[in-house]
Design an enzyme around this catalytic site. Sequence first.
Site, short mmCIF file in Angstrom:
data_model
loop_
_atom_site.label_atom_id
_atom_site.label_comp_id
_atom_site.label_asym_id
_atom_site.label_seq_id
_atom_site.Cartn_x
_atom_site.Cartn_y
_atom_site.Cartn_z
N GLU A 27 90.21 23.88 3.45
CA GLU A 27 90.34 24.06 4.90
C GLU A 27 90.94 22.80 5.51
O GLU A 27 90.68 22.45 6.63
CB GLU A 27 89.01 24.42 5.58
CG GLU A 27 87.72 24.03 4.89
CD GLU A 27 87.53 22.54 4.61
OE1 GLU A 27 88.13 22.06 3.61
OE2 GLU A 27 86.79 21.87 5.35
N ASP A 72 91.32 19.28 9.79
CA ASP A 72 90.28 19.92 8.97
C ASP A 72 89.41 20.80 9.87
O ASP A 72 88.96 20.36 10.94
CB ASP A 72 89.43 18.82 8.31
CG ASP A 72 88.50 19.38 7.25
OD1 ASP A 72 88.84 19.28 6.05
OD2 ASP A 72 87.44 19.94 7.62
N ILE A 73 89.22 22.04 9.45
CA ILE A 73 88.38 22.95 10.25
C ILE A 73 86.92 22.50 10.11
O ILE A 73 86.44 22.25 9.00
CB ILE A 73 88.55 24.41 9.77
CG1 ILE A 73 90.03 24.83 9.88
CG2 ILE A 73 87.66 25.36 10.58
CD1 ILE A 73 90.35 26.21 9.34
N1 GTP Z 1 87.27 31.59 2.34
C1 GTP Z 1 87.71 30.49 1.77
N2 GTP Z 1 86.95 29.39 1.75
C2 GTP Z 1 87.43 28.27 1.18
C3 GTP Z 1 88.70 28.22 0.61
N3 GTP Z 1 88.91 26.98 0.12
C4 GTP Z 1 87.78 26.26 0.38
N4 GTP Z 1 86.88 27.05 1.02
C5 GTP Z 1 85.54 26.71 1.49
O1 GTP Z 1 85.60 25.75 2.50
C6 GTP Z 1 84.30 25.15 2.58
C7 GTP Z 1 84.45 23.68 2.87
O2 GTP Z 1 83.17 23.18 3.02
P1 GTP Z 1 82.86 21.68 3.28
O3 GTP Z 1 83.75 20.81 2.45
O4 GTP Z 1 81.38 21.50 3.11
O5 GTP Z 1 83.30 21.42 4.74
P2 GTP Z 1 82.92 22.13 6.09
O6 GTP Z 1 81.86 23.17 5.93
O7 GTP Z 1 84.19 22.58 6.70
O8 GTP Z 1 82.30 20.96 6.91
P3 GTP Z 1 83.03 19.71 7.57
O9 GTP Z 1 84.42 19.61 6.98
O10 GTP Z 1 82.20 18.54 7.20
O11 GTP Z 1 83.06 19.96 9.02
C8 GTP Z 1 83.61 25.42 1.26
O12 GTP Z 1 82.56 26.33 1.48
C9 GTP Z 1 84.69 26.08 0.40
O13 GTP Z 1 84.17 27.06 -0.45
C10 GTP Z 1 89.50 29.40 0.63
O14 GTP Z 1 90.63 29.46 0.15
N5 GTP Z 1 88.97 30.51 1.21
#
Ligand code: GTP
Length: 318
Positions: free
Chosen positions: A225, A182-183
């Site tokens: 992500e 996970d990013i």
């Molecule tokens: N650009 C883009 N963003 C995405 C996509 N799918 C999910 N996201 C974004 O990924 C983000 C995930 O956020 P969080 O679940 O809060 O996780 P995080 O910010 O990576 O934080 P941690 O996982 O806790 O380190 C959200 O803002 C989603 O909108 C996509 O296909 N494209």
Amino acid sequence: MTSATDRQSILIVEDDQLSAVLMATLLADLYTTHHANSGEQAMAMLGEVQPDLVLLDAMMPGLDGYQVLKEIKRHENLADIPIIFITGDNSLDAEIRALEGGAVDFVPKPYDPKVVRARVHLHLELLSKTRALQAANATLLHLSRSDPLTELANRRHFYEVAIAAHADAREKAQPLSLMVIDIDHFKSINDHYGHAAGDAVLTEFSAFARKFMRSKDCLARIGGEEFACLLPDSSAEQSAAIAERFRQSASELQLTPATGLNIKLTVSCGVTEFQHGDNGVDRALMRADQALYRAKREGRNCVRIAHQSDSEAAEFLS
Ligand SMILES: Nc1nc2c(ncn2[C@@H]2O[C@H](COP(=O)(O)OP(=O)(O)OP(=O)(O)O)[C@@H](O)[C@H]2O)c(=O)[nH]1
């Protein structure tokens, strides 16, 4: 207009030279023709010429038409070539034998050239339609299995691969592991640079991850992500070592989703090995997810192997 190179080609297998020339003349305006004057020569030419259709004479010295038909059907890469059987033996038995052997059509001699031409045309039209359908099916299969943004396997296909890999690992008594990646703080990438840049980061990151993993590993995007990787023939400890190297390399990446943008990121990983009691993929995925949550809680940018408490949490959730 059809150019000479995309013309369909026909192999005429005929020991009588005059009949072969007449047949070639009959078809030359529409198709590229090749001639084999024996069954043996036909078999030698097929791989090289790769005809779209074969006109096959039944009665020839040496390998006769029925034997050639059998040989062609035995070869996996030749078996789909339509074969029109042509014979002076116009008995019902000959016709049945040819059709049961896999010929698509049967033309008794003497034939009307216009009928042969019409039949060739019909079978080649059918072939074109079948090929177009096969190409469309292959595209649909690819679309149904892949994530459109990153071109990695999607969650559904990952499950299919994982179920098959688990059965295979059980049979061979080999370990099979699962890594989730996970990013970290991906939301902040979107917030700072916009959603389009976030998409480009996901694409670039996926290409890097695909290159990093071994060809036998199945890497998939299973969430926004979040990625999962199936690691055949690898124990939890071996997979954790791979995950650690991956984490390190990911932290050194310089992603350039747009001109002038240079983005760095880190990842957190959870790893588990499939266990005997795992029926399907859900439990292993939950264990790996629990380990991932722990990696997040314990500061991110690290790898955690699922342990007893992750198994218990996964049991509780399942
Ligand atoms: N650009 C883009 N963003 C995405 C996509 N799918 C999910 N996201 C974004 O990924 C983000 C995930 O956020 P969080 O679940 O809060 O996780 P995080 O910010 O990576 O934080 P941690 O996982 O806790 O380190 C959200 O803002 C989603 O909108 C996509 O296909 N494209």
